[in-house]
Design a protein around this motif. Structure first.
Motif, PDB file in Angstrom:
ATOM      1  N   ARG A  58       0.848  -1.201   0.000  1.00  0.00           N
ATOM      2  CA  ARG A  58       0.000   0.000   0.000  1.00  0.00           C
ATOM      3  C   ARG A  58       0.879   1.245   0.000  1.00  0.00           C
ATOM      4  O   ARG A  58       1.996   1.225   0.527  1.00  0.00           O
ATOM      5  N   PRO A  59       0.346   2.370  -0.556  1.00  0.00           N
ATOM      6  CA  PRO A  59       1.149   3.607  -0.539  1.00  0.00           C
ATOM      7  C   PRO A  59       1.375   4.100   0.888  1.00  0.00           C
ATOM      8  O   PRO A  59       0.482   3.997   1.724  1.00  0.00           O
ATOM      9  N   ARG A  60       2.548   4.605   1.137  1.00  0.00           N
ATOM     10  CA  ARG A  60       2.907   5.116   2.462  1.00  0.00           C
ATOM     11  C   ARG A  60       2.160   6.430   2.725  1.00  0.00           C
ATOM     12  O   ARG A  60       2.002   7.244   1.826  1.00  0.00           O
ATOM     13  N   ARG A  61       1.675   6.604   3.967  1.00  0.00           N
ATOM     14  CA  ARG A  61       0.939   7.837   4.301  1.00  0.00           C
ATOM     15  C   ARG A  61       1.873   8.940   4.769  1.00  0.00           C
ATOM     16  O   ARG A  61       1.674  10.096   4.505  1.00  0.00           O
ATOM     17  N   ASP A  62       2.917   8.558   5.495  1.00  0.00           N
ATOM     18  CA  ASP A  62       3.924   9.538   5.914  1.00  0.00           C
ATOM     19  C   ASP A  62       5.223   8.781   6.189  1.00  0.00           C
ATOM     20  O   ASP A  62       5.256   7.544   6.122  1.00  0.00           O
ATOM     21  N   ALA A  63       6.255   9.520   6.518  1.00  0.00           N
ATOM     22  CA  ALA A  63       7.587   8.907   6.667  1.00  0.00           C
ATOM     23  C   ALA A  63       7.633   7.863   7.783  1.00  0.00           C
ATOM     24  O   ALA A  63       8.462   6.968   7.777  1.00  0.00           O
ATOM     25  N   GLN A  64       6.732   8.015   8.756  1.00  0.00           N
ATOM     26  CA  GLN A  64       6.695   7.081   9.902  1.00  0.00           C
ATOM     27  C   GLN A  64       6.017   5.749   9.534  1.00  0.00           C
ATOM     28  O   GLN A  64       6.078   4.783  10.294  1.00  0.00           O
ATOM     29  N   ASP A  65       5.323   5.740   8.400  1.00  0.00           N
ATOM     30  CA  ASP A  65       4.471   4.614   8.027  1.00  0.00           C
ATOM     31  C   ASP A  65       5.319   3.501   7.399  1.00  0.00           C
ATOM     32  O   ASP A  65       5.184   3.187   6.218  1.00  0.00           O
ATOM     33  N   VAL A  66       6.163   2.867   8.218  1.00  0.00           N
ATOM     34  CA  VAL A  66       7.197   1.987   7.671  1.00  0.00           C
ATOM     35  C   VAL A  66       6.686   0.625   7.199  1.00  0.00           C
ATOM     36  O   VAL A  66       7.383  -0.098   6.495  1.00  0.00           O
ATOM     37  N   LEU A  67       5.462   0.269   7.573  1.00  0.00           N
ATOM     38  CA  LEU A  67       4.921  -1.003   7.087  1.00  0.00           C
ATOM     39  C   LEU A  67       4.557  -0.904   5.610  1.00  0.00           C
ATOM     40  O   LEU A  67       4.549  -1.894   4.895  1.00  0.00           O
ATOM     41  N   ARG A  68       4.218   0.314   5.185  1.00  0.00           N
ATOM     42  CA  ARG A  68       3.738   0.515   3.804  1.00  0.00           C
ATOM     43  C   ARG A  68       4.828   1.087   2.903  1.00  0.00           C
ATOM     44  O   ARG A  68       5.926   1.404   3.365  1.00  0.00           O
ATOM     45  N   GLY A  69       4.493   1.216   1.630  1.00  0.00           N
ATOM     46  CA  GLY A  69       5.366   1.941   0.703  1.00  0.00           C
ATOM     47  C   GLY A  69       6.463   1.094   0.088  1.00  0.00           C
ATOM     48  O   GLY A  69       7.366   1.617  -0.560  1.00  0.00           O
ATOM     49  N   HIS A  70       6.381  -0.229   0.239  1.00  0.00           N
ATOM     50  CA  HIS A  70       7.471  -1.072  -0.270  1.00  0.00           C
ATOM     51  C   HIS A  70       7.334  -1.408  -1.754  1.00  0.00           C
ATOM     52  O   HIS A  70       8.236  -1.981  -2.345  1.00  0.00           O
ATOM     53  N   ARG A  71       6.177  -1.087  -2.349  1.00  0.00           N
ATOM     54  CA  ARG A  71       6.028  -1.329  -3.787  1.00  0.00           C
ATOM     55  C   ARG A  71       6.888  -0.323  -4.557  1.00  0.00           C
ATOM     56  O   ARG A  71       7.559  -0.673  -5.526  1.00  0.00           O
ATOM     57  N   HIS A  75      14.644  -0.058  -2.254  1.00  0.00           N
ATOM     58  CA  HIS A  75      15.399  -1.088  -1.518  1.00  0.00           C
ATOM     59  C   HIS A  75      16.780  -1.269  -2.141  1.00  0.00           C
ATOM     60  O   HIS A  75      17.169  -2.381  -2.518  1.00  0.00           O
ATOM     61  N   GLU A  76      17.496  -0.148  -2.234  1.00  0.00           N
ATOM     62  CA  GLU A  76      18.725  -0.131  -3.032  1.00  0.00           C
ATOM     63  C   GLU A  76      19.776  -1.142  -2.604  1.00  0.00           C
ATOM     64  O   GLU A  76      20.543  -1.638  -3.425  1.00  0.00           O
ATOM     65  N   ARG A  77      19.808  -1.433  -1.309  1.00  0.00           N
ATOM     66  CA  ARG A  77      20.859  -2.345  -0.831  1.00  0.00           C
ATOM     67  C   ARG A  77      20.484  -3.804  -1.049  1.00  0.00           C
ATOM     68  O   ARG A  77      21.301  -4.691  -0.885  1.00  0.00           O
ATOM     69  N   SER A  78      19.211  -4.056  -1.418  1.00  0.00           N
ATOM     70  CA  SER A  78      18.774  -5.437  -1.647  1.00  0.00           C
ATOM     71  C   SER A  78      18.954  -5.812  -3.115  1.00  0.00           C
ATOM     72  O   SER A  78      18.756  -4.991  -4.007  1.00  0.00           O
ATOM     73  N   LYS A  79      19.314  -7.070  -3.341  1.00  0.00           N
ATOM     74  CA  LYS A  79      19.374  -7.557  -4.730  1.00  0.00           C
ATOM     75  C   LYS A  79      18.016  -8.100  -5.149  1.00  0.00           C
ATOM     76  O   LYS A  79      17.829  -8.533  -6.275  1.00  0.00           O
TER      77      LYS A  79
END
Ligand SMILES: O=C(O)CCC(=O)C(=O)O
Ligand SMILES: [Fe+2]
Length: 291
Positions: A58-71, A75-79
């Motif tokens: 789901r889209p992140r609502r604010d910077a604190q919303d760490v569960l969301r926004g992963h789409r 994730h630059e450090r991840s391959k």
């Protein structure tokens, strides 16, 4: 392959101070099938895992919303990272050394605890199959308490995507995968048909993968890479979509797969990367372009 609704009762194990204990001496059956149920230790609460599965896309609502926004997140450090799959499933895959960076603390702690369980199970199974402890570093690319690649997959099954499987039939590529799911739908191909594994909320499903099967093919108790899939999830009002999350362990992609020969010698089998690229193509998946 036909679609039949037969159900399969998997062998069952729990972890004790002595390793894995199978009920009804079903260790051999678990290795032959490549799957078993593992009782979730009572100290583990798996709910934070399902919570992130219900939010990561789901889209992140604010910077604190760490569960969301992963789409959207790079994730630059991840391959690995986010992948929109051709089936219902969309996945977020993150290596264990990055969990603390990308996930909130309760998720990191939970995954860390499942990683410990996964390692204990893998060590025990290797020993049962006849894999020498002295070969651990060569085979896994890790020290005794690591393999060189461990990651989590968070799965969200989009019930709004219709007319396709939840996840296409496949074997997992590594040595072992431990899965927690919140709804039924998981099936195993066994004795010529698809068989439903009833959901047991108190248990993980443990799968053996290709690297395990190749390694142990000529040993006294070979482990089989189990063919599995998730059937189409249908939308149910007021019920969240199906979620599952896994901890996977395998060799690193820059390593070789190994196999014990009939005479017990450990031999290089194939490059794991070449093997994985071919496999991803077979599933209709693109192989991770950063690996
Ligand atoms: O969602 C599940 O139950 C299985 C997921 C799976 O097979 C995978 O992530 O490789
Ligand atoms: Fe899988």
């Amino acid at each position: 392959m036909s679609n039949q609704s037969v159900s399969l009762s998997l062998p069952r194990a729990q972890l004790t101070g002595h390793g894995l204990e199978f009920s009804d001496s079903s260790l051999g059956q678990a290795l032959a099938l490549g799957a078993f149920l593992l009782q979730i230790p009572s100290s583990l609460d798996v709910n934070p895992g399902f919570e992130i599965c219900r939010n990561f896309y789901r889209p992140r609502r604010d910077a604190q919303d760490v569960l969301r926004g992963h789409r959207e997140a790079p994730h630059e450090r991840s391959k690995l990272g986010y992948e929109d799959r051709p089936n219902q499933v969309e996945q977020l895959q993150i290596e264990s050394h990055l969990w603390r960076e990308y996930f909130p603390l309760p998720i990191t702690r939970l995954l860390g605890a499942i990683k410990v369980v996964t390692l204990q199970a893998l060590r025990h199974l290797f020993e049962a199959s006849g894999v020498h402890q002295d070969h651990w570093a060569t085979i896994t690319g890790g020290t005794l308490d690591e393999t060189s690649l461990c990651y989590t997959t968070l799965n969200h099954y989009r019930s709004g995507v219709r007319g396709t499987l939840g996840i296409v039939e496949h074997t997992d590529s590594g040595f072992i995968t431990v899965i927690a799911a919140d709804q039924p739908g998981f099936e195993i191909y066994h004795q010529g048909m698809w068989q439903a594994v009833p959901l047991e909320p108190g248990c993980f499903i443990v799968n053996l993968g290709d690297a395990y099967q190749i390694l142990t093919a000529h040993l006294r108790l070979p482990g089989h890479a189990v063919l599995h899939r998730v059937i189409e999830t249908v939308p149910v009002r007021d019920t969240p979509d199906r979620s599952s999350f896994t901890v996977y362990m395998g060799p690193n992609f820059d390593m070789s797969l190994y196999q014990y020969s009939g005479s017990g010698a450990l031999e290089v089998y194939q490059s794991f990367r070449a093997f994985s690229v071919l496999k991803a193509q077979g599933m209709g998946y693109g192989f991770h372009d950063r690996v």
